[in-house]
Design a protein around this motif. Structure first.
Motif, PDB file in Angstrom:
ATOM      1  N   LEU A  71       0.841  -1.190   0.000  1.00  0.00           N
ATOM      2  CA  LEU A  71       0.000   0.000   0.000  1.00  0.00           C
ATOM      3  C   LEU A  71       0.875   1.237   0.000  1.00  0.00           C
ATOM      4  O   LEU A  71       2.025   1.213   0.453  1.00  0.00           O
ATOM      5  CB  LEU A  71      -0.876   0.060   1.266  1.00  0.00           C
ATOM      6  CG  LEU A  71      -1.731  -1.136   1.641  1.00  0.00           C
ATOM      7  CD1 LEU A  71      -2.152  -0.996   3.098  1.00  0.00           C
ATOM      8  CD2 LEU A  71      -2.949  -1.204   0.744  1.00  0.00           C
ATOM      9  N   THR A  72       0.291   2.338  -0.447  1.00  0.00           N
ATOM     10  CA  THR A  72       0.851   3.656  -0.181  1.00  0.00           C
ATOM     11  C   THR A  72      -0.080   4.340   0.807  1.00  0.00           C
ATOM     12  O   THR A  72      -1.277   4.500   0.533  1.00  0.00           O
ATOM     13  CB  THR A  72       0.962   4.497  -1.461  1.00  0.00           C
ATOM     14  OG1 THR A  72       1.881   3.869  -2.348  1.00  0.00           O
ATOM     15  CG2 THR A  72       1.453   5.901  -1.141  1.00  0.00           C
ATOM     16  N   VAL A  73       0.436   4.702   1.964  1.00  0.00           N
ATOM     17  CA  VAL A  73      -0.377   5.332   3.005  1.00  0.00           C
ATOM     18  C   VAL A  73      -0.312   6.842   2.783  1.00  0.00           C
ATOM     19  O   VAL A  73       0.726   7.480   2.988  1.00  0.00           O
ATOM     20  CB  VAL A  73       0.135   4.961   4.411  1.00  0.00           C
ATOM     21  CG1 VAL A  73      -0.735   5.620   5.475  1.00  0.00           C
ATOM     22  CG2 VAL A  73       0.136   3.443   4.574  1.00  0.00           C
ATOM     23  N   ILE A  74      -1.450   7.403   2.346  1.00  0.00           N
ATOM     24  CA  ILE A  74      -1.501   8.821   1.983  1.00  0.00           C
ATOM     25  C   ILE A  74      -1.582   9.703   3.222  1.00  0.00           C
ATOM     26  O   ILE A  74      -0.860  10.693   3.355  1.00  0.00           O
ATOM     27  CB  ILE A  74      -2.697   9.085   1.059  1.00  0.00           C
ATOM     28  CG1 ILE A  74      -2.568   8.234  -0.214  1.00  0.00           C
ATOM     29  CG2 ILE A  74      -2.811  10.568   0.718  1.00  0.00           C
ATOM     30  CD1 ILE A  74      -3.809   8.233  -1.075  1.00  0.00           C
ATOM     31  N   SER A  75      -2.475   9.339   4.152  1.00  0.00           N
ATOM     32  CA  SER A  75      -2.690  10.182   5.334  1.00  0.00           C
ATOM     33  C   SER A  75      -3.359   9.356   6.420  1.00  0.00           C
ATOM     34  O   SER A  75      -3.800   8.226   6.196  1.00  0.00           O
ATOM     35  CB  SER A  75      -3.565  11.390   4.987  1.00  0.00           C
ATOM     36  OG  SER A  75      -4.822  10.964   4.475  1.00  0.00           O
ATOM     37  N   SER A  76      -3.448   9.919   7.612  1.00  0.00           N
ATOM     38  CA  SER A  76      -4.146   9.288   8.729  1.00  0.00           C
ATOM     39  C   SER A  76      -5.278  10.195   9.169  1.00  0.00           C
ATOM     40  O   SER A  76      -5.238  11.412   8.987  1.00  0.00           O
ATOM     41  CB  SER A  76      -3.186   9.028   9.893  1.00  0.00           C
ATOM     42  OG  SER A  76      -2.699  10.262  10.413  1.00  0.00           O
ATOM     43  N   THR A  77      -6.330   9.581   9.764  1.00  0.00           N
ATOM     44  CA  THR A  77      -7.477  10.344  10.237  1.00  0.00           C
ATOM     45  C   THR A  77      -8.141   9.578  11.369  1.00  0.00           C
ATOM     46  O   THR A  77      -7.916   8.373  11.533  1.00  0.00           O
ATOM     47  CB  THR A  77      -8.482  10.600   9.098  1.00  0.00           C
ATOM     48  OG1 THR A  77      -9.513  11.469   9.550  1.00  0.00           O
ATOM     49  CG2 THR A  77      -9.116   9.297   8.629  1.00  0.00           C
ATOM     50  N   THR A  78      -8.958  10.264  12.133  1.00  0.00           N
ATOM     51  CA  THR A  78      -9.721   9.608  13.196  1.00  0.00           C
ATOM     52  C   THR A  78     -11.035   9.097  12.631  1.00  0.00           C
ATOM     53  O   THR A  78     -11.743   9.819  11.928  1.00  0.00           O
ATOM     54  CB  THR A  78     -10.002  10.597  14.339  1.00  0.00           C
ATOM     55  OG1 THR A  78      -8.753  11.097  14.838  1.00  0.00           O
ATOM     56  CG2 THR A  78     -10.762   9.912  15.467  1.00  0.00           C
ATOM     57  N   GLY A  79     -11.343   7.845  12.942  1.00  0.00           N
ATOM     58  CA  GLY A  79     -12.573   7.244  12.449  1.00  0.00           C
ATOM     59  C   GLY A  79     -13.234   6.405  13.520  1.00  0.00           C
ATOM     60  O   GLY A  79     -13.058   6.636  14.722  1.00  0.00           O
TER      61      GLY A  79
END
Length: 778
Positions: A81-89
């Motif tokens: 994978l390419t991890v673009i960004s992180s976020t709260t979910g």
């Protein structure tokens, strides 16, 4: 005053409603309050731009950071994978509420985006400080700069791996064109239509069908797909790199346990078969995994490659190529298709082909399988003569052992041991060590190296062998794009053709052809004020605009029918509908009404009686003088620097874009001083619009007519000043029904100026009406 207050109140209410609607629209789009989706939340994303792999056995990739969102794809362990960004979910038990937005190549082979629980992903280590020795090795090998970022990341994780270049010295675009040869690069017909070729050898636009090249479901892909799968820079990750692995057998690396991992979930997994030992002639039993190790020992080929190749060729459940019951399978195929038969050959029963060697393309039912079994029985010469090559390949393959081991010898001697020693090179024959290119390719499935590399990577990972020393050979081409060629987007079907175009019961001219966008023409009577236009696209996924009920003006009506393909491509068909003009009635000349004299009508008095007068005395009569002979004054002549004037005829008017308007015509004509000119219609009334056939140009002295010229506008038989379907109708009737037209009109009908009125003139006028040419006027 009341009305004014009411108006202000209405304005306030309208404004309030507008604000409310805007607020509701904002809430819906932002998914706030009662309009929020279940489990959805609005959170900022932190940019990461890291690489990683799936760390659990399976992970669902979703369209948003919550299990309430749709599943985009399901990925297996170690999928890159390419991890673009992180976020709260959404909070997931044992994993928390951190989610990653990722991009990846999906299980269907397409580039995808989505969200995954962060705990399901193992991020790759951040790039370490450059390794001088490794950088020197990359430079020595001649890797382009665009290869190096991916190779550096692999080296950071697997420092024992070695990367070599295959300098093909081939031009990139030339290679893509060569691999685009019909039947050479195929994909399954189940792929998105945007991946399929639309070249003439691959696709029929008129029927929206693709030509099968292997069985009924393998068709040509387009050049963008070829470029994607041929570009090594797309596969510099820990999984797909294995399509570049050197395929020589390494006994210390490849094991029977690793083969079993590749054969998992197939008919060969932990399964044994009976065979006759070639050396002793005795009946034996052996596991499939052991047979592939024996094959590797005999051929020098990587057993993981052999097992993976067999799995892909014959399927997880096994095909008719490896059951040994060809006649039974053939009979079942005929029965399933409802095809009658008299006899079924049993000649190929008891033969096996685990790699589908020699199974060339065939349109016959199970024809590919039969071709492979002919090879299994007779070898490459397809005859009963036993050759040395047949002996080396253990021909005939009359049991499973001989097929698996002998077939491996074919693969080793024909491919791996002659320069095509990677999965990539077996599909793309770009190694010129044998002075031949492109033709010696084991498989036509363009995704085969991609798929088989996954099997190889899983086998190594399951045995914790990915850190062992390995060699990878990557081709390099001249003139490659600066960055890796992307996978085509899934934009859908490209067909924007019409299958049919109909107008009530009218016939189009020329006859409708889906490959031609027009201009098509049809002529209708003046009484027809509207028509119903129907169009059916070739592809049901296309949309059509411009059809339905069309209101018609007198004269030419241009209609554009726009076909929009599923992928957004548009194609416009043009139709000219000409509505005839109504009959022109002559304008009656009014009878003048006498004007009465004002006052009472006078009463006439009787004439007075003349008084008698004496007769005069006669005088002598003088001799008469002869009257002089009068010299006629020549009529004033019409001249022009634009039009042609001969005797009493004016020609050369231009009917295009109303350049024959009366004001334009008179401005281009000249008469002598003291004279004036006027233009009249053939009925004798002043011309106020367009000057056409039958109009008269009059030279006047005051109100007295001094000279007159007749206008001829070639093609304007009706005298309307324009060339249209009314003229076509008149000349058609003149030619075919003997309905004569007047002399002046007859001259106008001679559109080619050859003194004859025939279908050649009719054709010229038609082409003028359809705007394909302009009739010569002088």
């Amino acid at each position: 005053m009341l009305a004014s207050r009411s108006s202000k109140m209405t304005f306030k209410l309208t404004r309030t409603r507008g604000l409310v609607l805007l607020l509701l629209l904002f809430l819906v789009l932002a998914q706030i309050g009662p309009f929020a989706s279940a489990g959805s939340m609005v959170q900022a994303e932190t940019e990461l731009n890291r690489t990683g792999k799936i760390a659990v056995n399976t992970a669902n990739i979703r369209s948003g950071p919550s299990t309430s969102y749709a599943i985009v794809d399901t990925l297996s362990k170690n999928h890159v994978l390419t991890v673009i960004s992180s976020t709260t979910g959404q909070t997931i038990t044992d994993y928390g509420n951190l989610w990653y937005k990722v991009s990846f190549i999906g299980t269907g082979g397409y580039a995808r985006n989505g969200y995954v629980v962060a705990g399901f992903v193992a991020l790759d280590p951040l790039p370490a400080a450059p390794d001088p020795d490794f950088e020197a090795a990359l430079t020595a090998e001649g890797f382009p700069e665009s290869y190096k970022p991916g190779l550096r990341a692999l080296h950071a994780e697997y420092p024992s791996w070695q990367f070599k270049t295959l300098k093909t010295n081939l031009d990139w675009n030339t290679v893509i064109e060569a691999e685009n040869s019909p039947g050479r690069s195929l994909i399954p017909s189940s792929k998105n239509d945007s991946w399929k070729s639309t070249e003439s050898a691959a696709y029929d636009w008129a029927t929206n069908t693709w030509e099968p090249y292997d069985g009924s479901s393998w068709i040509m892909c387009n050049k963008s797909v070829i470029a994607y799968y041929m570009d090594p820079r797309n596969f510099l990750d820990a999984t797909r790199i294995f399509q570049f692995e050197a395929l020589n057998y390494q006994p210390g690396v490849q094991t029977q346990a690793g083969v079993e991992n590749i054969l998992a979930n197939t008919f060969m997994s932990n399964t044994s078969f009976n065979y006759t030992d070639p050396a002793t002639g005795t009946a034996q039993t052996m596991l499939y995994s052991e047979a592939f190790i024996r094959a590797a020992e005999y051929s020098g080929v990587n057993p993981y490659h052999l097992a993976s190749r067999s799995r892909i060729e014959v399927g997880s459940s096994g095909s008719a190529s490896v059951r040994g019951t060809f006649s039974t399978d053939l009979k079942a195929a005929y029965d399933n298709l409802g095809i009658s038969y008299t006899t079924i050959t049993t000649e190929y029963d008891g033969y096996y082909n685990f790699y589908n060697i020699g199974a060339s393309n065939s349109t016959e039912i199970l024809g590919n399988v039969k071709n492979g079994l002919i090879y299994a029985k007779f070898g490459s010469n397809r005859t009963a003569v036993q050759t040395e090559t047949d002996n080396l390949q253990l021909i005939s393959w009359s049991d499973r052992y001989r097929s698996i081991v002998g077939g491996a010898k074919f693969i080793g001697s024909s491919y791996i041991n002659v320069g095509q020693n990677t999965l990539y090179l077996q599909k793309f024959d770009v190694d010129n060590s044998d002075n031949k290119l492109y033709w010696h390719q084991y498989m036509s499935n363009i995704e085969a190296p991609y798929s088989e590399s996954g099997s190889m990577a899983r086998a190594y990972a399951a045995l914790n062998m990915t850190s062992d020393p390995m060699v990878f050979i990557l081709p390099v081409y001249n003139g490659m794009p600066a960055t890796a060629c992307p996978a085509p987007a899934n934009t859908g079907n490209p067909n924007n053709w019409l299958q049919s175009l109909t107008i009530d019961q009218q016939s189009l001219t020329p006859t409708f052809d889906p490959a031609t966008t027009g201009e098509y023409g049809v002529i209708v009577e003046n009484s027809v004020t509207s028509i119903n236009l129907a169009a059916v696209p070739v592809c049901s996924k296309s949309t059509v605009a411009g059809t339905g009920t069309i209101q018609l003006l007198v004269g030419e009506n241009t209609v554009n029918i726009v076909v929009r393909a599923e992928n957004g491509d548009q194609r416009t068909y043009t139709l000219s509908i000409v509505r005839k003009a109504g009959a022109v009635l002559p304008t009656p000349t009014p009878t003048p009404t006498p004007t009465p004299t004002s006052g009472a009508t006078p009463t006439l008095s009787p004439a007075p009686t003349a008084s008698p007068t004496a007769a005069p005395t006669a005088s002598p009569t003088a001799s008469p003088t002869a009257a002089p002979t009068a010299t006629p004054t020549p009529a004033p002549a019409l001249t022009s620097q634009v039009y042609s004037i001969q005797q009493s005829t004016v020609t050369g008017l231009n009917p295009v874009n109303s350049q024959n308007a009366v004001s334009t015509v008179t401005s281009n004509l000249a008469v002598p001083n003291c004279y004036s000119l006027s233009v009249y219609t053939s009925s004798g009334s002043p011309c106020t619009s367009l000057v056409g056939t039958g109009c008269q140009v009059r030279i006047l002295a005051g109100q007295q007519l001094m000279n007159q010229y007749n206008v001829i506008l070639y093609g304007d038989v009706s005298g309307e000043g324009r060339i249209d379907t009314a003229d076509l109708s008149l000349i058609f009737k003149h030619i075919f029904t003997r309905q004569k037209i007047g002399e002046n009109d007859l001259n106008a009908a001679d559109a080619d100026h050859n003194g004859k009125i025939n279908t050649a003139d009719l054709s010229l006028i038609y082409k003028h009406v359809m705007k394909r040419l302009v009739i010569r006027q002088s």
